[in-house]
Design an enzyme around this catalytic site. Structure first.
Site, PDB file in Angstrom:
ATOM      1  CB  VAL A   9       1.409   3.979  12.382  1.00 40.66           C
ATOM      2  CG1 VAL A   9       2.231   2.791  11.887  1.00 40.66           C
ATOM      3  CG2 VAL A   9       1.014   3.777  13.836  1.00 40.66           C
TER       4      VAL A   9
ATOM      5  CG  ASP B  22      -2.049  -0.932   1.129  1.00 40.67           C
ATOM      6  OD1 ASP B  22      -2.521  -1.114  -0.002  1.00 40.67           O
ATOM      7  OD2 ASP B  22      -2.475  -1.476   2.144  1.00 40.67           O
TER       8      ASP B  22
ATOM      9  CG  ASP C  21      -3.820  -1.479   9.301  1.00 44.36           C
ATOM     10  OD1 ASP C  21      -3.546  -1.463   8.113  1.00 44.36           O
ATOM     11  OD2 ASP C  21      -2.957  -1.606  10.189  1.00 44.36           O
TER      12      ASP C  21
HETATM   13  N1  EPU Z   1       9.647   1.653   9.159  1.00 41.33           N
HETATM   14  C1  EPU Z   1      10.861   2.180   8.823  1.00 41.33           C
HETATM   15  N2  EPU Z   1      11.844   1.320   8.386  1.00 41.33           N
HETATM   16  C2  EPU Z   1      11.630  -0.020   8.275  1.00 41.33           C
HETATM   17  C3  EPU Z   1      10.357  -0.545   8.604  1.00 41.33           C
HETATM   18  C4  EPU Z   1       9.390   0.327   9.056  1.00 41.33           C
HETATM   19  O1  EPU Z   1      11.092   3.395   8.895  1.00 41.33           O
HETATM   20  O2  EPU Z   1      12.554  -0.749   7.867  1.00 41.33           O
HETATM   21  C5  EPU Z   1       8.584   2.567   9.607  1.00 41.33           C
HETATM   22  C6  EPU Z   1       7.428   2.651   8.598  1.00 41.33           C
HETATM   23  O3  EPU Z   1       7.713   3.532   7.561  1.00 41.33           O
HETATM   24  C7  EPU Z   1       6.280   3.092   9.462  1.00 41.33           C
HETATM   25  C8  EPU Z   1       6.595   2.411  10.813  1.00 41.33           C
HETATM   26  O4  EPU Z   1       7.962   2.044  10.766  1.00 41.33           O
HETATM   27  O5  EPU Z   1       6.328   4.469   9.641  1.00 41.33           O
HETATM   28  C9  EPU Z   1       5.746   1.218  11.113  1.00 41.33           C
HETATM   29  O6  EPU Z   1       5.760   0.337  10.010  1.00 41.33           O
HETATM   30  P1  EPU Z   1       5.694  -1.228  10.171  1.00 41.33           P
HETATM   31  O7  EPU Z   1       6.991  -1.790   9.722  1.00 41.33           O
HETATM   32  O8  EPU Z   1       5.210  -1.577  11.534  1.00 41.33           O
HETATM   33  O9  EPU Z   1       4.583  -1.579   9.139  1.00 41.33           O
HETATM   34  P2  EPU Z   1       4.623  -2.814   8.184  1.00 41.33           P
HETATM   35  O10 EPU Z   1       5.252  -3.924   8.934  1.00 41.33           O
HETATM   36  O11 EPU Z   1       5.139  -2.430   6.860  1.00 41.33           O
HETATM   37  C10 EPU Z   1       2.397  -3.938   8.962  1.00 41.33           C
HETATM   38  C11 EPU Z   1       1.139  -4.367   8.278  1.00 41.33           C
HETATM   39  C12 EPU Z   1       0.305  -3.137   7.929  1.00 41.33           C
HETATM   40  C13 EPU Z   1       0.003  -2.388   9.220  1.00 41.33           C
HETATM   41  C14 EPU Z   1       1.318  -2.041   9.947  1.00 41.33           C
HETATM   42  C15 EPU Z   1       1.096  -1.382  11.297  1.00 41.33           C
HETATM   43  C16 EPU Z   1       1.817  -6.365   7.134  1.00 41.33           C
HETATM   44  C17 EPU Z   1       2.106  -7.043   5.844  1.00 41.33           C
HETATM   45  N3  EPU Z   1       1.478  -5.091   7.057  1.00 41.33           N
HETATM   46  O12 EPU Z   1       3.087  -3.120   8.022  1.00 41.33           O
HETATM   47  O13 EPU Z   1      -0.901  -3.592   7.373  1.00 41.33           O
HETATM   48  O14 EPU Z   1      -0.680  -1.214   8.924  1.00 41.33           O
HETATM   49  O15 EPU Z   1       2.103  -3.220  10.164  1.00 41.33           O
HETATM   50  O16 EPU Z   1       0.367  -2.217  12.129  1.00 41.33           O
HETATM   51  O17 EPU Z   1       1.855  -6.983   8.189  1.00 41.33           O
HETATM   52  C18 EPU Z   1      -2.781  -3.561   5.942  1.00 41.33           C
HETATM   53  O18 EPU Z   1      -3.035  -4.709   6.316  1.00 41.33           O
HETATM   54  O19 EPU Z   1      -3.585  -2.890   5.241  1.00 41.33           O
HETATM   55  C19 EPU Z   1      -1.500  -2.941   6.322  1.00 41.33           C
HETATM   56  C20 EPU Z   1      -1.018  -1.867   5.729  1.00 41.33           C
END
Ligand code: EPU
Length: 434
Positions: free
Chosen positions: A327, A117, A305
């Site tokens: 977030v 996304d 979300d």
């Molecule tokens: N971030 C960084 N560097 C990284 C990783 C993350 O700066 O290497 C930052 C991101 O940019 C963001 C924050 O850390 O500002 C949190 O991101 P996170 O890594 O927790 O998100 P994600 O793991 O990419 C998952 C879910 C998302 C959900 C978020 C928060 C999956 C595949 N995706 O994303 O789900 O919104 O955690 O709970 O598990 C959805 O299902 O629609 C969705 C977007």
């Protein structure tokens, strides 16, 4: 391309079923590749994102049988390829998670930059920093990461922010690493704990402390395991909000109080009603709704979300509500098309919350003021991301007249047969090809 034509307003009434969690099955399938033995997953959601994850795993050597769409039998006897195909990597956030099985079992991984996304910059620096600390040599050329190692080793890692997929990725790296790994400032979302429970079934040794530190003792091998995927708390919230915003009454079968605690408190504060039963939660509209100030946060806070569908509910609440998204910096991109439907929402780059978040100085439009109650009306809209997709569908159900929704593939990525489920509950939704 599919489009949805929705005619409203209609109250939603009846029973809906929460499927397995999208953000759990994708990591579980990845973890199954850490062993050559067979892993079996029940309650897998039949959604676009599960299919993409299956294709990524299969492209690297996994064989995945679908006995029925909800029962997946996965086995990776051998890793046959070490490169995630570019076209698949663009479709979700999973490719970087393939570092774990590829490095453990083949010593090399070639990973194109991830898709997913467009709700923020979404870098993968935390993932790469963690793997580097654990001994991987990672280079980048033209947006493709090449990682190599003889053996990952335990390390002490502190995340700059409790990132969900980074925590999961490093857990999968650590369970087969040589020695002990500490992950400080880790995320502890229920989907992460589901992965931890599955890894423990496979033979991993993972402890965690209340200060959100995981301590993982590497083991030599993992075995196959059986696992039931947890219900999707994001879909449960979507149904709950839809019941109340549409002035209806839905029994959300499979909704679990423990995973929804903060959401349920917030819902109660705005005047939404619910009864918790053993096999689900009944959500119903009884009284006028009141405005609220809310801020998104990592678990156990109000999850990011949950906020876009909740914003639709707040358009129907009396007064001015505040949402501070902390977030993802671009999560509010769904707002302009809700404004087109009549919603009275203003967006700001300031932190309209209890304090400054990471986006305080970035000029990101990450706070919103929502004035209600406001009648919504049908129009033509296009879905920018998955959660915005359900948000628009809900807005269309409570809006007067016909709404045409394009970009439905995004919605299908995370919501199983959603038009069918909501039509059965009284919504007037027609799916057509364009
Ligand atoms: N971030 C960084 N560097 C990284 C990783 C993350 O700066 O290497 C930052 C991101 O940019 C963001 C924050 O850390 O500002 C949190 O991101 P996170 O890594 O927790 O998100 P994600 O793991 O990419 C998952 C879910 C998302 C959900 C978020 C928060 C999956 C595949 N995706 O994303 O789900 O919104 O955690 O709970 O598990 C959805 O299902 O629609 C969705 C977007």
């Amino acid at each position: 391309m599919d489009i949805l034509k929705v005619t409203g307003p209609t109250p939603l009434r009846g029973d809906v079923q929460v499927p397995g969690a999208k953000n759990a099955i994708s990591k579980l399938l990845t973890a199954s590749m850490l062993t050559s033995e067979r892993c079996v997953f029940s309650n897998a959601p039949a959604i676009g994102d599960t299919r993409v994850t299956q294709e990524i795993c299969q492209s690297l050597g996994a064989k995945i049988l679908e006995d029925d769409p909800r029962l997946l039998i996965a086995q990776t006897k051998d890793i046959t390829h070490v490169e995630v195909p570019e076209n698949l990597a663009q479709q979700n956030r999973l490719s970087v998670m393939m570092l774990a099985p590829l490095l453990h079992r083949a010593g090399k991984a070639i990973i194109p930059a991830a898709g997913g996304d467009r709700i923020g910059v979404r870098p993968v620096d935390f993932h790469l920093d963690g793997y580097r600390k654990m001994g991987a040599n990672i280079t980048e050329k033209d947006g493709v990461y090449i990682a190599e190692t003889d053996q990952l080793k335990g390390a002490e890692i502190t995340l700059a922010y409790p990132s969900v997929t980074t925590t999961e990725n490093l857990l999968m790296a650590a369970v087969l690493a040589n020695g002990r790994t500490f992950i400080h400032n880790a995320a502890i979302e229920p989907e992460i704990m589901d992965l931890v429970f599955f890894l423990q079934k496979m033979g991993a040794i993972i402890d965690y402390q209340i200060d959100r530190t995981f301590i993982i003792e590497g083991v030599d091998t993992l075995s196959g395991a059986l696992h039931e995927v947890i219900p999707d708390r994001l879909v449960a919230e979507s149904f709950a909000v839809a019941a109340i915003a549409s002035k209806g009454d839905l029994f959300v079968r499979g909704a679990q109080q423990a995973d929804l605690l903060t959401f349920l408190n917030t819902l109660r504060r705005v005047g939404g009603n619910f009864d918790i039963e053993t096999d689900g939660i009944r959500f119903y509209h009884k009284n006028d709704l009141t405005s609220i100030a809310l801020e998104t946060a990592v678990h156990p806070g109000f999850m990011t979300d949950w906020h876009p569908p909740f914003a639709v509910l707040l358009t129907q609440a009396e007064g001015i509500s505040v949402i501070h998204e902390t977030v993802f910096e671009d999560r509010l991109t769904y707002v302009p098309q809700l404004q087109k439907m009549g919603a009275d929402i203003a967006i700001y780059d300031q932190c309209l919350g209890t304090g400054n978040c990471r986006y305080h100085t970035t000029n990101s439009q990450h706070s919103a003021l929502i004035k209600g109650p406001t009648p919504l009306h049908g129009t033509d809209i296009t879905i920018p991301d998955l959660r915005a997709g359900f948000t628009y569908l809900l807005a269309a159900i409570i809006a007067k007249g016909e709404t045409t929704i394009r970009g439905v593939d995004e919605l299908d990525r995370g919501y199983e047969s959603i038009d069918e489920a909501l039509s059965n509950a009284g919504a007037n939704i027609i799916r057509e090809k364009e």
